[in-house]
Design an enzyme around this catalytic site. Structure first.
Site, PDB file in Angstrom:
ATOM      1  N   ARG A  39     156.842   2.901   2.262  1.00 38.88           N
ATOM      2  CA  ARG A  39     156.971   4.353   2.494  1.00 38.88           C
ATOM      3  C   ARG A  39     157.579   4.665   3.877  1.00 38.88           C
ATOM      4  O   ARG A  39     157.170   5.604   4.554  1.00 38.88           O
ATOM      5  CB  ARG A  39     155.604   5.047   2.335  1.00 38.88           C
ATOM      6  CG  ARG A  39     155.154   5.150   0.893  1.00 38.88           C
ATOM      7  CD  ARG A  39     153.800   5.829   0.795  1.00 38.88           C
ATOM      8  NE  ARG A  39     152.755   5.015   1.424  1.00 38.88           N
ATOM      9  CZ  ARG A  39     151.606   5.468   1.893  1.00 38.88           C
ATOM     10  NH1 ARG A  39     151.329   6.746   1.814  1.00 38.88           N
ATOM     11  NH2 ARG A  39     150.730   4.656   2.441  1.00 38.88           N
ATOM     12  N   LYS A  48     158.769   8.271   4.317  1.00 41.72           N
ATOM     13  CA  LYS A  48     157.675   9.224   4.552  1.00 41.72           C
ATOM     14  C   LYS A  48     157.288   9.271   6.026  1.00 41.72           C
ATOM     15  O   LYS A  48     157.215  10.336   6.637  1.00 41.72           O
ATOM     16  CB  LYS A  48     156.463   8.820   3.707  1.00 41.72           C
ATOM     17  CG  LYS A  48     155.200   9.587   4.040  1.00 41.72           C
ATOM     18  CD  LYS A  48     153.976   8.918   3.436  1.00 41.72           C
ATOM     19  CE  LYS A  48     152.711   9.637   3.861  1.00 41.72           C
ATOM     20  NZ  LYS A  48     152.588  10.971   3.282  1.00 41.72           N
ATOM     21  N   GLY A  82     133.853  24.354  -7.204  1.00 36.73           N
ATOM     22  CA  GLY A  82     133.301  23.008  -7.102  1.00 36.73           C
ATOM     23  C   GLY A  82     133.311  22.421  -5.709  1.00 36.73           C
ATOM     24  O   GLY A  82     132.274  22.077  -5.172  1.00 36.73           O
ATOM     25  N   SER A  83     134.485  22.312  -5.111  1.00 35.59           N
ATOM     26  CA  SER A  83     134.520  21.645  -3.808  1.00 35.59           C
ATOM     27  C   SER A  83     134.279  22.638  -2.680  1.00 35.59           C
ATOM     28  O   SER A  83     134.687  23.797  -2.749  1.00 35.59           O
ATOM     29  CB  SER A  83     135.853  20.921  -3.610  1.00 35.59           C
ATOM     30  OG  SER A  83     136.917  21.817  -3.719  1.00 35.59           O
ATOM     31  N   ARG A  93     155.464  13.663   0.545  1.00 36.90           N
ATOM     32  CA  ARG A  93     154.174  13.453  -0.118  1.00 36.90           C
ATOM     33  C   ARG A  93     154.288  12.489  -1.295  1.00 36.90           C
ATOM     34  O   ARG A  93     155.148  12.640  -2.163  1.00 36.90           O
ATOM     35  CB  ARG A  93     153.640  14.790  -0.638  1.00 36.90           C
ATOM     36  CG  ARG A  93     153.009  15.623   0.446  1.00 36.90           C
ATOM     37  CD  ARG A  93     151.652  15.071   0.865  1.00 36.90           C
ATOM     38  NE  ARG A  93     150.626  15.443  -0.073  1.00 36.90           N
ATOM     39  CZ  ARG A  93     149.918  16.566   0.014  1.00 36.90           C
ATOM     40  NH1 ARG A  93     150.132  17.426   0.982  1.00 36.90           N
ATOM     41  NH2 ARG A  93     148.993  16.826  -0.879  1.00 36.90           N
ATOM     42  N   ASP A 125     136.633  20.198 -15.459  1.00 36.32           N
ATOM     43  CA  ASP A 125     137.912  20.731 -14.975  1.00 36.32           C
ATOM     44  C   ASP A 125     139.082  20.210 -15.793  1.00 36.32           C
ATOM     45  O   ASP A 125     139.191  19.007 -16.032  1.00 36.32           O
ATOM     46  CB  ASP A 125     138.132  20.300 -13.519  1.00 36.32           C
ATOM     47  CG  ASP A 125     137.181  20.999 -12.553  1.00 36.32           C
ATOM     48  OD1 ASP A 125     136.839  22.161 -12.811  1.00 36.32           O
ATOM     49  OD2 ASP A 125     136.799  20.365 -11.548  1.00 36.32           O
ATOM     50  N   HIS A 140     144.516  29.231  -1.294  1.00 36.37           N
ATOM     51  CA  HIS A 140     145.609  28.451  -0.696  1.00 36.37           C
ATOM     52  C   HIS A 140     145.913  28.877   0.731  1.00 36.37           C
ATOM     53  O   HIS A 140     146.726  28.255   1.395  1.00 36.37           O
ATOM     54  CB  HIS A 140     146.870  28.570  -1.556  1.00 36.37           C
ATOM     55  CG  HIS A 140     146.667  28.041  -2.941  1.00 36.37           C
ATOM     56  ND1 HIS A 140     146.182  28.820  -3.958  1.00 36.37           N
ATOM     57  CD2 HIS A 140     146.839  26.810  -3.458  1.00 36.37           C
ATOM     58  CE1 HIS A 140     146.090  28.082  -5.058  1.00 36.37           C
ATOM     59  NE2 HIS A 140     146.479  26.866  -4.775  1.00 36.37           N
ATOM     60  N   CYS A 197     140.212  28.642  -6.978  1.00 38.50           N
ATOM     61  CA  CYS A 197     140.176  27.182  -7.116  1.00 38.50           C
ATOM     62  C   CYS A 197     139.162  26.629  -6.116  1.00 38.50           C
ATOM     63  O   CYS A 197     138.461  27.392  -5.441  1.00 38.50           O
ATOM     64  CB  CYS A 197     141.574  26.611  -6.863  1.00 38.50           C
ATOM     65  SG  CYS A 197     141.763  24.871  -7.326  1.00 38.50           S
TER      66      CYS A 197
END
Ligand code: GLN
Ligand code: ZN
Length: 763
Positions: free
Chosen positions: A16, A19, A440-441, A523, A607, A702, A734
């Protein structure tokens, strides 16, 4: 002689390198020249690998510092005006601005510029930057990069095949930024630039240009189909050999069109459109080159070379075309090389072929077709690996097969219909009207990540790791109690990734050490590999959920990832239908659901954020997919009593065309993303009379922005216009794992306040 080539090669490098260079460049640690040096070295190495594998050309034009569609935006001089470039900026600086936007400056004059929108490249997990078109869009040959790279490859002495995205696919993949305007109208303006590009390549001595038109595998409107002939008639005048490349999907009604276009060659996907090869050979005029993508570019398994040779020999008996062999599509979608997998079990490693190995498979095929004895050793090795994979007890687990075969016809049905379950659940939980919950998170803080990393490196004992996670869970529970949320979650502190966490505990999965695939920009993701029959040896989440439940009187929601999402975000075995693998995963999740229920967890969320992205490219194939996908979900969810409440969550908002299937999943509660579209989506749910309970997200997770009480109240009132109050839940869009605690607490506080205010008006 068979010619071999590849449609494209991974860009990131074996380790990578790209990256890391990109990220250093963005942080200002290396300048553009140094970054370009890394790019040049990677290209040189990757071309060298292609030549060493005996490919007849190296592919040039597939490399990109962010995304190849963005390269074309610059090549064709159609950077959107809204970026306000003066032309003085360096091309690479403009390129990264298109890709990453300009942050909003805090000063009064500063105005941020959002990046180009990003969206999925067909049905892959690669994301491209979306070209923006208006009636004012103009095009010109505005960038030298492609030609520089061609010259670079030539300077290394490589024969070059240049790669371009075709004009129709380029326009198709873009987005109209103006009402009542059809981007197809821009074709006339765009084609002269393609002619110039092709003429330049010709003048450089490039013999072949691969022109990708993957949209030939889609359901196209007539105007787009009709545009192909005149387009390619024009481009053919330049007099350079064009290899029209199609992939990802069968050509079907576009088959004869693709065959008759005035190009020198046609590439077809021999994996996804295997059944069409004979028809293509039939329709394609015999003076044209037929390129068959026989090596799967979308998966990591070794090719069954004997089988491919059998097919190619059969094809040779019926067709006289010059034959080229290639991967089905660009190798962009597979990891670099199995050589990097020292940690993988040897037997399994032998079953795999990543990009470099796939090139070598082409070489063996070419040699074998030429009767070269050099092919014999590698063929025997390949045969042995294929045999071992077929018969390995690690792949085949008779218990799993028997269980699937023995399922009763109603194994995917809950005991009672929704109204009966709803009554039982109301009785059991006595939740207030408009119950509040989260997805959830909770924030994955630096401490959580550090603890997990230390545990993985064996620097933290299992007991200390458990203690650290329990502390996080206790904290999340305490915060939710303070906020007075109605249905709590444990916060998912112990999970690195919602698929990996389960894959690591399921039989039939393995994990590479270095199997990275580009997702977007710098990514990369490292998908698990499903190599064998899937089962669940022991409970995966029960201990964490039970601990969390022990801390509160309120209901604790168990949290699982659904079978289709696990399937969709993994490399899946190709020796049985995906539907079978999905059903196996479903049964494993079902076991977990039942164990959670037994442990007293009365509300369980499964989910499925990836159900929509699994939709086939061709609409006619949707129904079949949705039928087994929704069955897999129901199989996972239906082992419980009526008064156990099953939730599902999906974090996107394009449901309009699949609402009946979403309803067919029969979850008691569905939570979805809606805040960014101002609850617009709910119209569809309302019109459809969606029968079960629903939690449209009331705030966008977000961004760190904390929405006000009034804002969320307004959204909820809007939701109440289409959803009966008794069926409405209140939750964010979310999970909160990418957020910090302060904004999370503030936003949830406002969410609860808005809900309570509204409740008083409904009572
Ligand atoms: N339960 C997961 C979470 O809250 C859901 C993530 C997702 O929808 N992608 O993070
Ligand atoms: Zn989500």
């Amino acid at each position: 002689m068979t010619t071999i080539h590849t449609l494209g090669f991974p860009r990131m490098g074996a380790q990578r390198e790209l990256k890391f260079a990109l990220e250093r460049h963005w942080r200002g640690e290396i300048d553009a020249a140094e970054l370009e040096g890394v790019g040049r070295a990677l290209r040189a190495r990757h071309w060298q690998l292609q030549r060493e594998a005996g490919l007849d050309f190296v592919s040039v034009g597939d490399f990109a510092y962010y995304d190849h569609v963005a390269n074309h935006i610059q090549l064709f001089g159609c950077e959107p005006v809204r970026f306000g470039f003066t032309g003085q900026e360096a091309s690479l600086a403009r390129y990264f601005t298109l890709a990453r936007g300009v942050a909003q400056e805090s000063g009064a004059s500063g105005e941020g510029r959002p990046a180009l929108e990003m969206t999925k490249w067909f049905d892959t997990n690669y994301h491209y930057l979306v070209p923006e078109f208006t009636s004012e869009s103009t095009f010109s040959l505005a960038d030298e990069r492609l030609f520089t790279e061609v010259a670079e490859a030539q300077s290394h002495g490589h024969p070059v095949k240049a790669v371009l995205l075709g004009p129709l696919s380029f326009l198709w993949l873009g987005k109209e930024k103006e009402a009542n305007f059809d981007r197809l109208n821009l074709l006339e303006r765009l084609l002269p630039v393609y002619e110039q590009v092709l003429a330049r390549l010709k003048s450089m001595g490039v013999e072949w240009v691969q022109v990708d038109e993957p949209i030939l595998g889609l359901d196209l409107p007539p105007s787009w189909r009709q545009a192909f002939e005149p387009t390619y008639t024009r481009l053919s005048v330049v007099g350079i050999s064009l290899m029209l490349a199609t992939y990802f999907s069968p050509l079907q009604e576009n088959l004869s069109l693709a065959c008759r276009l005035p190009v020198k060659g046609l590439h077809v996907d021999g994996v996804r459109a295997a059944r069409e090869i004979a028809a293509v050979a039939d329709w394609l005029p015999s003076h044209k080159v037929l390129s068959v993508g026989v090596v799967d570019g979308r998966n990591i398994w070794r090719t069954d070379l004997d089988e491919v040779l059998r097919q190619i020999k059969a094809l040779r008996n019926t067709s006289t075309h010059a034959l080229w062999l290639a991967p089905s599509c660009s190798l962009l979608h597979v990891p670099f090389s199995v050589q990097g997998e020292a940690g993988l079990d040897e037997e399994i490693r032998d079953w795999l072929a990543f990009a470099v190995e796939k090139l070598h498979e082409l070489r063996v095929l070419k040699q074998a077709l030429a009767g070269d004895v050099a092919a014999e050793g590698p063929l025997a090795q390949s045969r042995q690996a294929i045999q071992s994979r077929r018969s390995s007890p690690r792949v085949n687990n008779p218990k799993v097969t028997e269980r699937l075969a023995g399922l009763s016809a109603d194994a995917d049905r809950r005991l009672s219909a929704f109204p009966i379950r709803q009554a039982a659940q109301r009785e059991r939980f006595s939740l207030p009207l408009l119950p509040t919950t989260t997805i959830g998170s909770f924030p994955q803080t630096a401490e959580i990540r550090a603890a997990r990393a230390a545990f993985k490196r064996d620097e933290l004992s299992a007991a200390d790791y458990e203690k650290a996670m329990k502390k996080e869970i206790a904290h999340a529970v305490a915060e939710q109690e303070k906020l007075d949320i109605d249905v709590l979650v444990h916060g998912e502190a112990e999970r690195n990734d919602m698929v990996e966490y389960f894959g690591e505990q399921l039989a039939g999965f393995c994990f590479t050490g270095n199997g990275w695939v580009q997702s977007y920009g710098s990514r990369c993701v490292k998908p698990p590999i499903i190599f064998g029959d899937v089962s669940r040896p022991t409970p995966m989440t029960v201990a964490w959920s039970s601990y969390a439940q022990s801390l509160t009187q309120k209901p604790m929601k168990g949290m699982l990832t659904g079978p289709i999402t696990i399937l969709q975000w993994s490399f899946v075995r190709d020796d049985q239908p995906r539907s079978t693998t999905a059903a196996q995963i479903a049964l494993s999740i079902r076991d977990e659901v039942c164990d959670l229920e037994k442990a007293g967890i009365g509300i369980i969320q499964i989910d499925e954020p990836a159900i929509r992205e699994g939709l086939p490219l061709r609409r006619e194939a949707w129904r079949e997919y949705l039928s087994w996908a929704t069955r897999a979900f129901r199989l996972s969810a239906s082992g419980v009593a009526d008064d156990t409440q099953i939730h599902t969550h999906m974090c996107y908002s394009e449901f309009n065309d699949i609402l009946p299937e979403i309803a067919a999943m029969d979850a008691d509660v569905i939570t979805i993303e809606t805040s960014r579209s101002d609850m617009e989506l709910l119209d569809a749910f309302g019109k459809f009379k969606y029968p079960n309970e629903i939690g449209p997200g009331v705030y966008d997770i977000h961004s760190p922005r904390v929405p006000s009480v009034e804002e969320m109240e307004r959204l909820l009132k809007k939701a109440l216009e289409t959803i009966p109050a008794g069926n409405l839940w209140v939750n964010p869009d979310c999970g909160l794992k990418t957020r910090g605690w302060p904004e999370t607490n503030a936003a949830l506080q406002n969410m609860v306040t808005a809900t309570k205010a509204l409740r008083t008006t409904l009572a």
